[in-house]
Write a protein that holds these residues in place. Sequence first.
Motif, PDB file in Angstrom:
ATOM      1  N   SER A   7      35.374 -16.855 -29.329  1.00 29.79           N
ATOM      2  CA  SER A   7      36.295 -15.931 -28.679  1.00 29.79           C
ATOM      3  C   SER A   7      35.966 -14.522 -29.136  1.00 29.79           C
ATOM      4  N   GLY A   8      36.490 -13.546 -28.402  1.00 24.51           N
ATOM      5  CA  GLY A   8      36.351 -12.161 -28.817  1.00 24.51           C
ATOM      6  C   GLY A   8      35.348 -11.347 -28.038  1.00 24.51           C
ATOM      7  N   GLY A   9      34.632 -11.963 -27.133  1.00 23.31           N
ATOM      8  CA  GLY A   9      33.685 -11.196 -26.331  1.00 23.31           C
ATOM      9  C   GLY A   9      34.401 -10.315 -25.325  1.00 23.31           C
ATOM     10  N   GLY A  15      29.217   2.648 -28.772  1.00 23.08           N
ATOM     11  CA  GLY A  15      29.891   3.192 -29.936  1.00 23.08           C
ATOM     12  C   GLY A  15      31.146   2.424 -30.315  1.00 23.08           C
ATOM     13  N   GLY A  16      31.572   1.536 -29.442  1.00 24.09           N
ATOM     14  CA  GLY A  16      32.768   0.754 -29.702  1.00 24.09           C
ATOM     15  C   GLY A  16      32.512  -0.444 -30.588  1.00 24.09           C
ATOM     16  N   SER A  17      33.559  -1.228 -30.786  1.00 26.84           N
ATOM     17  CA  SER A  17      33.492  -2.387 -31.680  1.00 26.84           C
ATOM     18  C   SER A  17      34.084  -3.618 -31.016  1.00 26.84           C
ATOM     19  N   LEU A  18      33.587  -4.756 -31.438  1.00 27.19           N
ATOM     20  CA  LEU A  18      34.144  -6.056 -31.051  1.00 27.19           C
ATOM     21  C   LEU A  18      34.045  -6.989 -32.249  1.00 27.19           C
ATOM     22  N   ARG A  19      34.938  -7.946 -32.282  1.00 25.95           N
ATOM     23  CA  ARG A  19      34.878  -8.966 -33.324  1.00 25.95           C
ATOM     24  C   ARG A  19      34.855 -10.330 -32.673  1.00 25.95           C
ATOM     25  N   LEU A  20      33.801 -11.061 -32.904  1.00 26.91           N
ATOM     26  CA  LEU A  20      33.664 -12.411 -32.388  1.00 26.91           C
ATOM     27  C   LEU A  20      34.136 -13.412 -33.426  1.00 26.91           C
ATOM     28  N   GLY A 114      29.010 -19.969 -25.883  1.00 28.00           N
ATOM     29  CA  GLY A 114      28.569 -18.603 -25.626  1.00 28.00           C
ATOM     30  C   GLY A 114      29.697 -17.719 -25.147  1.00 28.00           C
ATOM     31  N   THR A 115      29.642 -16.463 -25.555  1.00 26.48           N
ATOM     32  CA  THR A 115      30.627 -15.481 -25.114  1.00 26.48           C
ATOM     33  C   THR A 115      29.883 -14.202 -24.735  1.00 26.48           C
ATOM     34  N   GLN A 116      30.251 -13.625 -23.609  1.00 27.42           N
ATOM     35  CA  GLN A 116      29.536 -12.465 -23.078  1.00 27.42           C
ATOM     36  C   GLN A 116      29.999 -11.185 -23.760  1.00 27.42           C
TER      37      GLN A 116
END
Length: 121
Positions: A7-9, A15-20, A114-116
């Motif tokens: 999860s988290g995609g 410049g941004g952030s994501l947490r998978l 998989g997560t996009q």
Amino acid sequence: QVQLVESGGGGVQAGGSLRLSCVASGRLSSINDMGWYRQAPGQQRELVASITSGGITNYSDSVKGRFTISSDNAKRTVYLQMNSLEPEDRAVYYCTMKIRRFSGLAIGTYWGQGTQVTVSS
């Protein structure tokens, strides 16, 4: 049956952030190494980061200093914090874990679905 669920995609601007996150479900005895791979369109799947059960981490050169892998074995979860995202990071991200399902059995490698991750410039 062991399953890995990510999860988290999603989509962010450069410049941004994501947490998978990736959690293992099902009956299992132990989890050894964990990792994240990614596959961009037309490209081979490549290792992004890995972490051993002892906490030793490894990163691809392209993400060093921007991504951080961590794990919580008690929660059967591996994380990938992605900062300073670039359009080149756009890919499907897959988690993987080396899991021993039952004591005495061989360790098997399991993959998430998989997560996009999409990064716009």
